[in-house]
Write a protein that holds these residues in place. Structure first.
Motif, PDB file in Angstrom:
ATOM      1  N   ALA A 188      -4.820  -7.847  -2.226  1.00 33.11           N
ATOM      2  CA  ALA A 188      -5.766  -8.129  -3.326  1.00 33.11           C
ATOM      3  C   ALA A 188      -5.109  -8.991  -4.399  1.00 33.11           C
ATOM      4  O   ALA A 188      -5.627 -10.051  -4.769  1.00 33.11           O
ATOM      5  CB  ALA A 188      -6.285  -6.815  -3.927  1.00 33.11           C
TER       6      ALA A 188
ATOM      7  N   ARG B  13       5.632  -4.081   4.834  1.00 31.72           N
ATOM      8  CA  ARG B  13       4.683  -2.975   5.051  1.00 31.72           C
ATOM      9  C   ARG B  13       3.794  -3.229   6.262  1.00 31.72           C
ATOM     10  O   ARG B  13       3.265  -4.318   6.440  1.00 31.72           O
ATOM     11  CB  ARG B  13       3.786  -2.802   3.814  1.00 31.72           C
TER      12      ARG B  13
ATOM     13  N   GLU C 147       4.753  -6.793  -9.887  1.00 40.22           N
ATOM     14  CA  GLU C 147       4.813  -5.867  -8.733  1.00 40.22           C
ATOM     15  C   GLU C 147       5.995  -4.932  -8.943  1.00 40.22           C
ATOM     16  O   GLU C 147       7.087  -5.353  -9.316  1.00 40.22           O
ATOM     17  CB  GLU C 147       4.963  -6.680  -7.447  1.00 40.22           C
TER      18      GLU C 147
ATOM     19  N   ASP D 251      -7.677  -1.310  -3.052  1.00 43.89           N
ATOM     20  CA  ASP D 251      -7.425   0.135  -2.982  1.00 43.89           C
ATOM     21  C   ASP D 251      -7.335   0.807  -4.345  1.00 43.89           C
ATOM     22  O   ASP D 251      -7.440   2.020  -4.444  1.00 43.89           O
ATOM     23  CB  ASP D 251      -6.121   0.396  -2.203  1.00 43.89           C
TER      24      ASP D 251
ATOM     25  N   GLN E 101      -2.032  -7.340   8.614  1.00 42.78           N
ATOM     26  CA  GLN E 101      -1.940  -7.442   7.153  1.00 42.78           C
ATOM     27  C   GLN E 101      -0.539  -7.881   6.740  1.00 42.78           C
ATOM     28  O   GLN E 101      -0.357  -8.580   5.740  1.00 42.78           O
ATOM     29  CB  GLN E 101      -2.269  -6.088   6.514  1.00 42.78           C
TER      30      GLN E 101
ATOM     31  N   ARG F  54       0.367  -2.310   8.006  1.00 43.98           N
ATOM     32  CA  ARG F  54      -0.900  -1.647   7.719  1.00 43.98           C
ATOM     33  C   ARG F  54      -2.011  -2.164   8.624  1.00 43.98           C
ATOM     34  O   ARG F  54      -2.008  -1.926   9.810  1.00 43.98           O
ATOM     35  CB  ARG F  54      -1.246  -1.801   6.240  1.00 43.98           C
TER      36      ARG F  54
HETATM   37  P1  FAS Z   1      -2.078  -2.298  -1.710  1.00 42.37           P
HETATM   38  O1  FAS Z   1      -1.846  -0.816  -1.813  1.00 42.37           O
HETATM   39  O2  FAS Z   1      -1.828  -3.002  -0.431  1.00 42.37           O
HETATM   40  O3  FAS Z   1      -1.170  -3.054  -2.802  1.00 42.37           O
HETATM   41  C1  FAS Z   1      -1.003  -2.512  -4.107  1.00 42.37           C
HETATM   42  C2  FAS Z   1       0.314  -3.045  -4.639  1.00 42.37           C
HETATM   43  O4  FAS Z   1       0.453  -2.618  -6.002  1.00 42.37           O
HETATM   44  C3  FAS Z   1       1.510  -2.489  -3.875  1.00 42.37           C
HETATM   45  O5  FAS Z   1       2.369  -3.541  -3.510  1.00 42.37           O
HETATM   46  C4  FAS Z   1       2.172  -1.545  -4.884  1.00 42.37           C
HETATM   47  O6  FAS Z   1       3.580  -1.503  -4.753  1.00 42.37           O
HETATM   48  C5  FAS Z   1       1.782  -2.188  -6.197  1.00 42.37           C
HETATM   49  N1  FAS Z   1       1.827  -1.263  -7.331  1.00 42.37           N
HETATM   50  C6  FAS Z   1       1.459   0.045  -7.367  1.00 42.37           C
HETATM   51  N2  FAS Z   1       1.659   0.555  -8.608  1.00 42.37           N
HETATM   52  C7  FAS Z   1       2.148  -0.467  -9.381  1.00 42.37           C
HETATM   53  C8  FAS Z   1       2.556  -0.569 -10.724  1.00 42.37           C
HETATM   54  N3  FAS Z   1       2.499   0.478 -11.547  1.00 42.37           N
HETATM   55  N4  FAS Z   1       3.016  -1.767 -11.178  1.00 42.37           N
HETATM   56  C9  FAS Z   1       3.072  -2.848 -10.358  1.00 42.37           C
HETATM   57  N5  FAS Z   1       2.718  -2.811  -9.038  1.00 42.37           N
HETATM   58  C10 FAS Z   1       2.259  -1.622  -8.568  1.00 42.37           C
HETATM   59  N6  FAS Z   1      -6.785  -0.844   6.295  1.00 42.37           N
HETATM   60  C11 FAS Z   1      -7.375  -1.298   7.415  1.00 42.37           C
HETATM   61  O7  FAS Z   1      -8.352  -2.049   7.324  1.00 42.37           O
HETATM   62  N7  FAS Z   1      -6.889  -0.934   8.653  1.00 42.37           N
HETATM   63  C12 FAS Z   1      -5.788  -0.132   8.798  1.00 42.37           C
HETATM   64  O8  FAS Z   1      -5.367   0.180   9.897  1.00 42.37           O
HETATM   65  C13 FAS Z   1      -5.132   0.355   7.649  1.00 42.37           C
HETATM   66  N8  FAS Z   1      -4.005   1.119   7.751  1.00 42.37           N
HETATM   67  C14 FAS Z   1      -3.402   1.583   6.607  1.00 42.37           C
HETATM   68  C15 FAS Z   1      -2.223   2.375   6.656  1.00 42.37           C
HETATM   69  C16 FAS Z   1      -1.618   2.842   5.486  1.00 42.37           C
HETATM   70  C17 FAS Z   1      -0.367   3.702   5.560  1.00 42.37           C
HETATM   71  C18 FAS Z   1      -2.177   2.530   4.232  1.00 42.37           C
HETATM   72  C19 FAS Z   1      -1.562   3.068   2.948  1.00 42.37           C
HETATM   73  C20 FAS Z   1      -3.326   1.742   4.161  1.00 42.37           C
HETATM   74  C21 FAS Z   1      -3.931   1.251   5.340  1.00 42.37           C
HETATM   75  N9  FAS Z   1      -5.073   0.431   5.299  1.00 42.37           N
HETATM   76  C22 FAS Z   1      -5.676  -0.032   6.407  1.00 42.37           C
HETATM   77  C23 FAS Z   1      -5.640   0.066   4.055  1.00 42.37           C
HETATM   78  C24 FAS Z   1      -4.824  -1.072   3.500  1.00 42.37           C
HETATM   79  O9  FAS Z   1      -4.763  -2.112   4.418  1.00 42.37           O
HETATM   80  C25 FAS Z   1      -5.422  -1.432   2.171  1.00 42.37           C
HETATM   81  O10 FAS Z   1      -6.831  -1.529   2.253  1.00 42.37           O
HETATM   82  C26 FAS Z   1      -4.868  -2.728   1.608  1.00 42.37           C
HETATM   83  O11 FAS Z   1      -3.474  -2.636   1.557  1.00 42.37           O
HETATM   84  C27 FAS Z   1      -5.484  -2.901   0.225  1.00 42.37           C
HETATM   85  O12 FAS Z   1      -4.800  -3.892  -0.426  1.00 42.37           O
HETATM   86  P2  FAS Z   1      -4.539  -3.797  -2.006  1.00 42.37           P
HETATM   87  O13 FAS Z   1      -5.790  -3.396  -2.669  1.00 42.37           O
HETATM   88  O14 FAS Z   1      -3.863  -5.056  -2.370  1.00 42.37           O
HETATM   89  O15 FAS Z   1      -3.573  -2.533  -2.207  1.00 42.37           O
END
Ligand code: FAS
Ligand code: PHB
Length: 397
Positions: A16, A45, A35, A289, A105, A47
């Protein structure tokens, strides 16, 4: 405390945050990305694996689809295995030509991070004590530590792309936000292995022993999942035990064709449905997310993050280019319309394909009848197909 000024502060370097940054950069809109993890950690990662056409189009619009065009695998169907029978759902035929693309991803993240580096954009990895302030005023700010320095970013908007465990949603006053949640009584044990996939398309397995999924990242790298109890631990599973249980859930033909090998990644992910309403709080916009979670059964998580960013990037570009706040005012409404439909589909696929210990015999029979109807009727398969390839982006207002 060093003062930095920018238009948009993006918190989080997942799909995102990175995608928003790239789209704002392409539109000449100044932003800073913060980040908490290292760039190496984020890039490593494992995913999601399936991109809807909406996500593919957005990556093309962001100018980061070169690798995707070469390595992405277009898929026109999926298979569902139930009661030992495999049913192919012809996604392309049932949706008038649409498809999904298999592209990890991890690769999307690497492509976006490389583009960011090549453009020399301002990113702070391994930031600590990130906090957001005054987002209900027209002078929001972000403070954080980086190496041994303290920074404050004075900005117009904050994009909360910091995932489910981030600080942005947590910073919203309790009386301004409503959340909806359902936690599932099981998780997915996932294995990544450099072995050829068991089939050309994904196989979703509903078996008496529990759900399984046969997916892939390329023609030489496979991704497999098993439904496991929430109490299970990854250390309870040797590679041999994983492959043995996967075989027990497969049909004889797939069992025969399965190529096994050492796992290069093995982890258990919990499953939950979660939605935040609204998704805008003054000058703070939640995306991905940070605002919603779906069980991965419908392959929607990453794709919902992308559709949020489609709305948010267009709204911010419209504001800076024309002064109109229309997109910003309709952001929540536009996103949540699609979010809730994806939540329903992901819940429905999870409900249909997983074994629930608390299910009565009657409920189990009804579920079997529902799956048999869906797979046995064109109308039923069409509803599954059009949700799986991704519903169109519909703008309100
Ligand atoms: P993300 O969680 O990817 O990214 C958020 C970022 O913010 C991270 O890098 C984190 O370190 C950072 N962050 C957090 N707190 C912070 C702070 N205080 N300051 C600065 N940075 C901070 N989706 C599917 O469609 N298919 C799948 O098979 C699938 N498998 C998954 C397996 C796992 C273990 C997880 C956790 C998720 C899975 N997902 C899957 C869902 C996943 O793909 C998410 O939808 C996707 O990563 C969402 O992207 P973002 O919203 O960018 O969030
Ligand atoms: C994956 O390949 O990681 C994957 C594919 C489809 C899903 C979930 C995960 O529904």
């Amino acid at each position: 405390m060093e003062i930095l000024k920018t238009k948009v502060a993006i918190i989080g370097s997942g799909p995102a945050g990175l995608l928003l940054g790239q789209l704002l950069y392409k539109a000449g809109i100044d932003h800073i990305l913060i980040e908490q993890r290292s760039a190496e950690y984020v890039a490593g990662r494992i995913r999601a694996g399936i991109l809807e056409q909406v996500s593919v189009d957005l990556l093309e619009e962001a100018g980061v689809d070169a690798e995707l065009k070469v390595k992405g695998l277009p898929h026109n169907g999926i298979e569902i295995l139930t009661n030992g029978e495999k049913y192919r759902v012809d996604l392309t035929k049932l949706t008038g030509g649409k498809q999904v693309t298999v592209y990890g991803q991890t690769e999307v993240t690497k492509d976006l991070m490389l583009a960011r580096t090549q453009a020399g954009l301002s990113s702070f990895y391994e930031a600590h004590n990130v906090q957001i302030h005054d987002f209900y005023t027209d002078q929001p700010s972000v403070t954080f530590g980086y190496k041994d320095q303290k920074f404050i970013i004075q900005c117009d908007f904050i994009a909360g792309c910091d995932g489910y465990h981030g600080i942005c949603r947590a910073s919203v006053p309790k009386d301004k936000i409503k959340t909806f949640e359902k936690v599932y009584p099981f998780g997915w044990l996932g294995v990544l292995a450099d072995v050829p996939p068991v089939a050309d398309e994904l196989i979703y397995v509903q078996s008496e022993r529990g759900f399984a999924l046969c997916s892939m990242r390329s023609n030489t790298r496979s991704r497999y999942y098993l439904q496991v109890p929430l109490t299970d631990k990854v250390e309870n599973w040797s590679d041999e035990q994983f492959w043995e249980e996967l075989k027990n859930r497969l049909d004889p033909e797939s069992r025969e064709k399965l190529v096994i090998g050492p796992s290069i990644e093995k982890s258990i992910a919990p499953l939950r449905s979660f939605v935040t309403e609204p998704m805008r709080f003054g000058q703070l916009f939640l995306a991905g997310d940070a605002a919603h979670i779906v069980p991965p059964t419908g392959a929607k998580g990453l794709n919902l993050a992308a559709s949020d960013i489609a709305f948010l990037s267009k709204a911010l570009i419209e504001y800076y280019q024309t002064g109109s706040e229309n997109g910003l005012e309709h952001y929540s409404e536009n996103c949540l319309k699609r979010v809730w439909k994806a939540e329903r589909f992901s819940w429905w696929m999870t409900h249909l394909l997983h074994r629930f210990e608390t299910e009565t015999e009657f409920e189990h029979k009804i579920k079997q009848a529902e799956l048999s109807y869906i797979l046995g009727s064109e109308a039923g398969q069409t509803t599954l197909a059009e949700n799986y390839v991704g519903l169109p982006l519909q703008k309100a207002g």
